[in-house]
Design a protein around this motif. Structure first.
Motif, mmCIF file in Angstrom:
data_model
loop_
_atom_site.group_PDB
_atom_site.id
_atom_site.type_symbol
_atom_site.label_atom_id
_atom_site.label_comp_id
_atom_site.label_asym_id
_atom_site.label_seq_id
_atom_site.Cartn_x
_atom_site.Cartn_y
_atom_site.Cartn_z
ATOM 1 N N THR A 133 -9.895 -18.785 -24.625
ATOM 2 C CA THR A 133 -9.101 -18.622 -23.409
ATOM 3 C C THR A 133 -7.594 -18.695 -23.652
ATOM 4 O O THR A 133 -6.819 -18.522 -22.720
ATOM 5 N N LYS A 134 -7.186 -18.952 -24.890
ATOM 6 C CA LYS A 134 -5.761 -19.045 -25.213
ATOM 7 C C LYS A 134 -5.410 -18.083 -26.336
ATOM 8 O O LYS A 134 -6.277 -17.670 -27.111
ATOM 9 N N SER A 135 -4.142 -17.733 -26.411
ATOM 10 C CA SER A 135 -3.664 -16.851 -27.477
ATOM 11 C C SER A 135 -3.915 -17.494 -28.841
ATOM 12 O O SER A 135 -3.621 -18.674 -29.049
ATOM 13 N N VAL A 136 -4.468 -16.712 -29.755
ATOM 14 C CA VAL A 136 -4.723 -17.225 -31.104
ATOM 15 C C VAL A 136 -3.410 -17.574 -31.805
ATOM 16 O O VAL A 136 -3.310 -18.596 -32.491
ATOM 17 N N ILE A 137 -2.401 -16.731 -31.632
ATOM 18 C CA ILE A 137 -1.111 -16.990 -32.277
ATOM 19 C C ILE A 137 -0.534 -18.325 -31.826
ATOM 20 O O ILE A 137 -0.044 -19.122 -32.634
ATOM 21 N N SER A 138 -0.586 -18.608 -30.522
ATOM 22 C CA SER A 138 -0.045 -19.880 -30.020
ATOM 23 C C SER A 138 -0.847 -21.063 -30.560
ATOM 24 O O SER A 138 -0.283 -22.125 -30.865
ATOM 25 N N GLN A 139 -2.172 -20.880 -30.713
ATOM 26 C CA GLN A 139 -3.012 -21.956 -31.241
ATOM 27 C C GLN A 139 -2.772 -22.171 -32.739
ATOM 28 O O GLN A 139 -2.813 -23.305 -33.220
ATOM 29 N N VAL A 140 -2.507 -21.097 -33.459
ATOM 30 C CA VAL A 140 -2.165 -21.217 -34.880
ATOM 31 C C VAL A 140 -0.867 -22.006 -35.030
ATOM 32 O O VAL A 140 -0.732 -22.856 -35.921
ATOM 33 N N GLN A 141 0.086 -21.754 -34.142
ATOM 34 C CA GLN A 141 1.350 -22.496 -34.175
ATOM 35 C C GLN A 141 1.119 -23.988 -33.923
ATOM 36 O O GLN A 141 1.731 -24.841 -34.570
ATOM 37 N N GLU A 142 0.228 -24.308 -32.991
ATOM 38 C CA GLU A 142 -0.121 -25.714 -32.722
ATOM 39 C C GLU A 142 -0.733 -26.360 -33.966
ATOM 40 O O GLU A 142 -0.411 -27.504 -34.308
ATOM 41 N N PHE A 143 -1.606 -25.614 -34.626
ATOM 42 C CA PHE A 143 -2.276 -26.141 -35.820
ATOM 43 C C PHE A 143 -1.280 -26.327 -36.961
ATOM 44 O O PHE A 143 -1.381 -27.274 -37.743
#
Length: 240
Positions: A133-143
């Motif tokens: 449900t969230k952008s993969v790019i934004s989640q990669v940045q979080e990680f």
């Protein structure tokens, strides 16, 4: 006892920025900044030196003057450290007699707490999961922020491991793309991986928008066709 070891300290002008007051968190960063600051003041040696002792029968005035100079410089060093603590921690630690005792006491207490922080960051790394449900790019940045925190805690994580971990965290809708990346023989750089994610996500977003427009157009066409058929089937007496 050598008089050389008690030579008066000439405090150099400070070239380092004074650290913000330590409030009990992020000790490692404050510790490094304070150490650098004391080094610019030519006072860092008092963090490891114990207070010199002169026997009551010692009448060497030069030696006594050198010890007095040492005590004065240690007093400055200790108070620079104390003034780098917030008011509550200042009150707790102000009774400590020497710079070395104060430095060792803070180190012993807060480095132990940093070990707990390290375990917490490791837990965040292990538990992190990407969702559809969230952008993969934004989640990669979080990680990547979590990985940065691990590196800041002194844990060594090389680039191939970071790449493999990020791929493994991809959400379920990216399963096929994940398998494609895992079976690539050429080792990916982190920067190249991010670019591939961006291209793939842009492509998916574009396809999703096209599909949405197509469905809306079909729905509109079906509505018009249904309305037209309804008008054709109306009984003739309805027009009278």
């Amino acid at each position: 006892m050598s008089t050389a070891s008690f030579a008066p300290v000439r405090t150099a002008p400070a070239h380092g920025e004074k650290p913000l007051k330590f409030s009990g968190t992020d000790f490692k960063r404050w510790h490094r900044k304070m150490l650098f600051y004391l080094t610019t003041l030519s006072l860092s040696r008092f963090l490891t030196e114990s207070r010199p002792v002169i026997s009551e029968g010692d009448t060497d005035s030069q030696r006594r003057n050198a010890v007095d100079a040492w005590n004065h410089s240690d007093f400055l060093c200790r108070n620079y450290i104390l003034n780098g603590l917030d008011d509550i921690l200042y009150s707790v630690n102000c009774s400590v007699k020497t710079s070395k005792e104060l430095w060792d006491s803070l180190d012993k207490k807060y480095k132990t707490e940093d070990a707990g922080v390290k375990k917490f960051v490791v837990g965040r790394f292990m538990d992190f999961k990407m969702v559809d449900t969230k952008s993969v790019i934004s989640q990669v940045q979080e990680f990547q922020i979590i990985i940065h925190d691990l590196l800041a805690e002194g844990m060594k994580i090389n680039e191939p491991f970071q790449v493999a971990a990020i791929i493994e965290k991809l959400p379920s809708m990216w399963k096929n793309f994940k398998n494609y990346l895992k079976h690539k023989r050429k080792e990916l750089k982190l920067e190249d991986l991010i670019v591939r994610f961006q291209i793939e996500e842009d492509s998916r977003n574009s396809e999703a928008k096209t599909y949405k427009r197509t469905m809306e157009a079909e729905a509109k066409a079906n509505l018009i066709e249904s309305s037209t058929n309804h008008k054709r089937k109306r009984p003739l007496n309805e027009n009278k």
